[in-house]
Design a protein around this motif. Structure first.
Motif, PDB file in Angstrom:
ATOM      1  N   GLN A 170      12.824   9.941  -3.104  1.00  0.00           N
ATOM      2  CA  GLN A 170      13.699   9.186  -3.889  1.00  0.00           C
ATOM      3  C   GLN A 170      13.272   7.842  -3.512  1.00  0.00           C
ATOM      4  OE1 GLN A 170      17.999  10.836  -4.315  1.00  0.00           O
ATOM      5  NE2 GLN A 170      17.202  11.846  -2.716  1.00  0.00           N
ATOM      6  N   GLY A 171      12.348   7.680  -2.646  1.00  0.00           N
ATOM      7  CA  GLY A 171      12.143   6.201  -2.190  1.00  0.00           C
ATOM      8  C   GLY A 171      12.712   5.554  -1.056  1.00  0.00           C
ATOM      9  N   ARG A 172      13.459   6.616  -0.587  1.00  0.00           N
ATOM     10  CA  ARG A 172      14.460   5.945   0.510  1.00  0.00           C
ATOM     11  C   ARG A 172      13.498   6.183   1.986  1.00  0.00           C
ATOM     12  NH1 ARG A 172      19.421  10.489   0.097  1.00  0.00           N
ATOM     13  NH2 ARG A 172      17.429  11.453   0.557  1.00  0.00           N
ATOM     14  N   VAL A 173      13.537   4.771   2.774  1.00  0.00           N
ATOM     15  CA  VAL A 173      13.097   4.914   4.094  1.00  0.00           C
ATOM     16  C   VAL A 173      13.783   6.148   4.943  1.00  0.00           C
ATOM     17  CG1 VAL A 173      12.485   3.760   6.085  1.00  0.00           C
ATOM     18  CG2 VAL A 173      12.263   2.630   3.925  1.00  0.00           C
ATOM     19  N   ILE A 174      12.825   6.954   5.412  1.00  0.00           N
ATOM     20  CA  ILE A 174      13.252   7.960   6.403  1.00  0.00           C
ATOM     21  C   ILE A 174      12.808   7.780   7.924  1.00  0.00           C
ATOM     22  CG2 ILE A 174      13.581   9.802   4.754  1.00  0.00           C
ATOM     23  CD1 ILE A 174      11.027  10.790   5.558  1.00  0.00           C
ATOM     24  N   GLN A 221       4.149  -4.096   8.000  1.00  0.00           N
ATOM     25  CA  GLN A 221       4.737  -3.086   8.722  1.00  0.00           C
ATOM     26  C   GLN A 221       4.719  -1.629   7.791  1.00  0.00           C
ATOM     27  OE1 GLN A 221       6.387  -3.397  11.854  1.00  0.00           O
ATOM     28  NE2 GLN A 221       4.592  -4.861  11.498  1.00  0.00           N
ATOM     29  N   LEU A 222       4.692  -0.397   8.554  1.00  0.00           N
ATOM     30  CA  LEU A 222       4.512   0.725   7.845  1.00  0.00           C
ATOM     31  C   LEU A 222       5.986   1.589   7.932  1.00  0.00           C
ATOM     32  CD1 LEU A 222       1.077   1.592   9.419  1.00  0.00           C
ATOM     33  CD2 LEU A 222       1.478   1.191   6.969  1.00  0.00           C
ATOM     34  N   ALA A 223       6.264   2.485   7.144  1.00  0.00           N
ATOM     35  CA  ALA A 223       7.440   3.159   6.889  1.00  0.00           C
ATOM     36  C   ALA A 223       7.123   4.641   6.151  1.00  0.00           C
ATOM     37  CB  ALA A 223       8.747   2.585   6.356  1.00  0.00           C
ATOM     38  N   LEU A 224       7.852   5.642   6.356  1.00  0.00           N
ATOM     39  CA  LEU A 224       7.767   6.836   5.684  1.00  0.00           C
ATOM     40  C   LEU A 224       8.854   6.833   4.738  1.00  0.00           C
ATOM     41  CD1 LEU A 224       7.079   9.480   8.318  1.00  0.00           C
ATOM     42  CD2 LEU A 224       5.614   9.090   6.535  1.00  0.00           C
ATOM     43  N   ILE A 225       8.614   7.206   3.408  1.00  0.00           N
ATOM     44  CA  ILE A 225       9.736   7.258   2.706  1.00  0.00           C
ATOM     45  C   ILE A 225       9.770   8.699   1.908  1.00  0.00           C
ATOM     46  CG2 ILE A 225       9.630   4.861   1.814  1.00  0.00           C
ATOM     47  CD1 ILE A 225       8.045   5.650  -0.854  1.00  0.00           C
ATOM     48  N   VAL A 262       4.183  19.484  -1.018  1.00  0.00           N
ATOM     49  CA  VAL A 262       4.375  20.875  -1.296  1.00  0.00           C
ATOM     50  C   VAL A 262       5.691  21.295  -0.541  1.00  0.00           C
ATOM     51  CG1 VAL A 262       3.414  23.168  -0.371  1.00  0.00           C
ATOM     52  CG2 VAL A 262       2.151  21.421  -1.455  1.00  0.00           C
ATOM     53  N   GLU A 263       5.878  20.628   0.712  1.00  0.00           N
ATOM     54  CA  GLU A 263       7.044  21.042   1.509  1.00  0.00           C
ATOM     55  C   GLU A 263       8.093  19.889   1.678  1.00  0.00           C
ATOM     56  OE1 GLU A 263       5.896  23.640   5.013  1.00  0.00           O
ATOM     57  OE2 GLU A 263       3.850  23.095   4.130  1.00  0.00           O
ATOM     58  N   HIS A 264       7.299  18.762   2.105  1.00  0.00           N
ATOM     59  CA  HIS A 264       8.294  17.496   2.834  1.00  0.00           C
ATOM     60  C   HIS A 264       8.517  16.512   1.784  1.00  0.00           C
ATOM     61  CE1 HIS A 264       6.499  19.373   6.278  1.00  0.00           C
ATOM     62  NE2 HIS A 264       7.526  19.202   7.055  1.00  0.00           N
ATOM     63  N   CYS A 265       7.581  16.534   0.750  1.00  0.00           N
ATOM     64  CA  CYS A 265       7.612  15.501  -0.128  1.00  0.00           C
ATOM     65  C   CYS A 265       7.875  13.804   0.341  1.00  0.00           C
ATOM     66  CB  CYS A 265       8.749  15.732  -1.345  1.00  0.00           C
ATOM     67  SG  CYS A 265       8.509  17.251  -2.144  1.00  0.00           S
ATOM     68  N   THR A 266       7.035  13.590   1.060  1.00  0.00           N
ATOM     69  CA  THR A 266       7.097  12.311   1.753  1.00  0.00           C
ATOM     70  C   THR A 266       5.902  11.427   1.398  1.00  0.00           C
ATOM     71  OG1 THR A 266       6.066  13.086   3.943  1.00  0.00           O
ATOM     72  CG2 THR A 266       8.459  13.077   3.496  1.00  0.00           C
ATOM     73  N   ALA A 267       5.847   9.943   1.502  1.00  0.00           N
ATOM     74  CA  ALA A 267       4.833   9.225   1.454  1.00  0.00           C
ATOM     75  C   ALA A 267       4.976   8.026   2.552  1.00  0.00           C
ATOM     76  CB  ALA A 267       4.519   8.565  -0.009  1.00  0.00           C
ATOM     77  N   LEU A 268       3.902   7.562   2.589  1.00  0.00           N
ATOM     78  CA  LEU A 268       3.558   6.337   3.860  1.00  0.00           C
ATOM     79  C   LEU A 268       3.435   4.905   2.835  1.00  0.00           C
ATOM     80  CD1 LEU A 268       3.331   5.292   6.742  1.00  0.00           C
ATOM     81  CD2 LEU A 268       0.894   5.738   6.251  1.00  0.00           C
ATOM     82  N   ILE A 269       4.234   3.944   3.256  1.00  0.00           N
ATOM     83  CA  ILE A 269       4.071   2.522   2.522  1.00  0.00           C
ATOM     84  C   ILE A 269       3.774   1.602   3.667  1.00  0.00           C
ATOM     85  CG2 ILE A 269       5.502   3.373   0.519  1.00  0.00           C
ATOM     86  CD1 ILE A 269       7.674   1.493   1.894  1.00  0.00           C
ATOM     87  N   THR A 322       0.822  -1.235   0.064  1.00  0.00           N
ATOM     88  CA  THR A 322       0.074   0.054  -0.129  1.00  0.00           C
ATOM     89  C   THR A 322       0.916   1.220   0.086  1.00  0.00           C
ATOM     90  OG1 THR A 322      -1.582  -1.247   1.572  1.00  0.00           O
ATOM     91  CG2 THR A 322      -1.991   1.000   1.144  1.00  0.00           C
ATOM     92  N   LEU A 323       0.292   2.262  -0.498  1.00  0.00           N
ATOM     93  CA  LEU A 323       1.154   3.571  -0.654  1.00  0.00           C
ATOM     94  C   LEU A 323      -0.115   4.510  -0.214  1.00  0.00           C
ATOM     95  CD1 LEU A 323       3.284   5.384  -1.446  1.00  0.00           C
ATOM     96  CD2 LEU A 323       2.754   5.404  -3.915  1.00  0.00           C
ATOM     97  N   PHE A 324       0.274   5.637   0.759  1.00  0.00           N
ATOM     98  CA  PHE A 324      -0.412   6.659   0.888  1.00  0.00           C
ATOM     99  C   PHE A 324       0.147   7.998   0.544  1.00  0.00           C
ATOM    100  CE2 PHE A 324      -1.109   2.836   4.004  1.00  0.00           C
ATOM    101  CZ  PHE A 324      -2.378   3.097   4.150  1.00  0.00           C
ATOM    102  N   ILE A 325      -0.478   8.895  -0.062  1.00  0.00           N
ATOM    103  CA  ILE A 325      -0.010  10.359  -0.409  1.00  0.00           C
ATOM    104  C   ILE A 325      -1.103  11.099  -0.075  1.00  0.00           C
ATOM    105  CG2 ILE A 325       1.951   9.338  -1.793  1.00  0.00           C
ATOM    106  CD1 ILE A 325       0.152  10.312  -4.276  1.00  0.00           C
ATOM    107  N   SER A 326      -0.742  12.304   0.311  1.00  0.00           N
ATOM    108  CA  SER A 326      -1.871  13.300   0.398  1.00  0.00           C
ATOM    109  C   SER A 326      -1.163  14.667   0.128  1.00  0.00           C
ATOM    110  CB  SER A 326      -2.404  13.186   1.579  1.00  0.00           C
ATOM    111  OG  SER A 326      -1.435  13.783   2.664  1.00  0.00           O
TER     112      SER A 326
END
Length: 266
Positions: free
Chosen positions: A245-249, A238-242, A225-232, A9-13
């Motif tokens: 560039q697709g890197r887990v942060i 298990q969940l992670a923020l990326i 707009v600012e952070h450019c992140t997504a939740l996978i 799953t990918l979550f973006i907003s």
């Protein structure tokens, strides 16, 4: 060659398509690498408020929309939950348009069986205690800092430097902004707990991150707009923020129930 990511799953907003601040190019780059089975668009995808004042959808934003819609051809399920900036789309909740399901809110079940409430998050604004004049001042300052952010990154791009969020760095040093985020998180956690759910996923406040309280997990996927992140969500649940560039942060915090499960299986 970049590795293709295939999360469950990918979550973006908070894309805010139709504004000059939308980082459509960076999100398009991410979507070339990430192929989810399900995609949640968690509100403020199209900024209808901004487009009412100045209707414009630049070529790179049109290409991003086309790329998102193409995901359905490969079998990706898309669930669109309108936010406050695209609230007019809430009239279509319950319908499926171009293979995109439009919902007011959704209960997502992870691969490990957890049930998460997914909503944009603007419904929690009434729970945030802040004087109206301070809210208005904050919005004006936010728009000013976003304009600086655009110029900063145009300069960085010309110098061959990667994207960096000036606006996020500024907000991180303002106490009132941090108090707003904390109150929002508490309201979302309370709502998930009240409904007997395991957690919450949202956007709205342009502040990605995880929080845990009393066995309930809060997740915010950030913004484009600012952070450019997504939740996978990975295939183990298990969940992670990326980042773009697709890197887990950041990984989700280990909950007490998860830790006891690991120990029991040891």
């Amino acid at each position: 060659m970049a590795t293709t990511l295939t999360p469950r799953t990918l979550f973006i907003s908070d894309l805010h398509l139709g504004t000059r601040d939308c980082q459509a190019v960076l999100l398009s780059r991410l979507l070339r690498r990430v192929r989810p089975e399900r995609l949640y668009l968690v509100g403020d995808v199209i900024d209808l408020i901004a487009m009412h004042r100045r209707a414009a959808l630049p070529a790179e934003q049109q290409r991003l929309v086309a790329r998102i819609l193409r995901l359905t051809r490969s079998g990706c399920e898309i669930i669109y939950i309108p936010g406050n900036h695209d609230a007019a789309m809430r009239r279509l909740c319950g319908l499926k348009v171009h293979r995109v399901s439009i919902e007011r809110r959704y209960i997502h079940e992870t691969a490990d069986g957890r049930r998460l409430l997914v909503s944009h998050g603007d419904e929690f604004d009434t729970h945030v205690r802040m004087a109206p004049w301070l809210m208005a001042l904050g919005d004006g300052m936010h728009q000013f800092v976003l304009s600086l952010n655009r110029w900063c990154n145009k300069t960085r791009s010309a110098l061959g430097m990667p994207y960096w969020s000036l606006s996020a760095a500024v907000k991180g040093r303002i106490g009132a902004a941090q108090r707003y985020v904390e109150q929002f998180e508490q309201a979302a956690l309370h709502q998930a707990a009240r409904e007997g759910l395991d957690g919450y996923v949202g956007g709205h406040i342009h502040q990605a991150g995880f929080r845990a309280r009393d066995g309930v997990l809060y997740c915010n996927d950030g913004d484009w707009v600012e952070h450019c992140t997504a939740l996978i969500e990975n295939h183990d649940g298990q969940l992670a923020l990326i980042d773009w560039q697709g890197r887990v942060i950041e990984h989700e915090p280990v909950m007490a129930t998860q830790a006891s499960g690991v120990l029991a299986g040891a």
